[in-house]
Scaffold this motif. Structure first.
Motif: not given
Length: 140
Positions: A27-28, A30, A32-33, A36-37, A132
């Motif tokens: 997490p944290g 890009p 991963h994030d 997730r988004y 994203k």
């Protein structure tokens, strides 16, 4: 010519299943994030990471050849110098399985010759853009 116009980006964003090459378990980051988004916004995310067993509770594939479900878009979080090999993998998958019609290279990732090769083979592709950010701007 890479997709740069809003209509073309919307077309890429219309994919329902996204294989994320380089998807991270951290997490944290890009890598991963952003996936997730995507999951939070209704996309089916297929993590591709040979060093992870799973990401988001989803089994991670070692490579695109190991993905056992249909993929519409391949989203890349790997260094630019790895993109030619990834394009080879996408094209091999298209020939073998018949899916993967789109290629998205994340912000900071560019590979003009490899992208041109992908486009010549019929893929819709863009580079150096955050999926994203573009989703938030154009869809959300």
């Amino acid at each position: 010519m890479p997709v740069t116009d809003d209509a073309g980006l919307r077309e890429l964003l219309s994919a329902d299943t996204v294989a994320v090459v380089g998807c991270s378990t951290t997490p944290g980051k890009p890598a991963h994030d952003v996936p997730r988004y995507l999951r939070e916004h209704g996309y089916e995310v297929v993590p591709v990471n040979p060093y992870a067993d799973e990401v988001f509770g989803v089994p991670a594939a070692d490579g695109l050849a190991d993905v056992d479900r249909e993929v519409a878009l391949v989203n890349v979080f790997r260094p630019s110098e790895e993109v030619p090999g990834i394009v080879d993998d996408v094209l091999a998958r298209r020939e073998r399985v018949g899916d993967a019609w789109g290629l998205w290279l994340q912000l900071g990732i560019e590979a003009g010759d490899a992208l041109a090769r992908a486009e010549t083979a019929g893929l819709r592709a863009t580079q150096d853009r955050c999926l994203k950010v573009e989703h938030g701007r154009l869809i959300d």
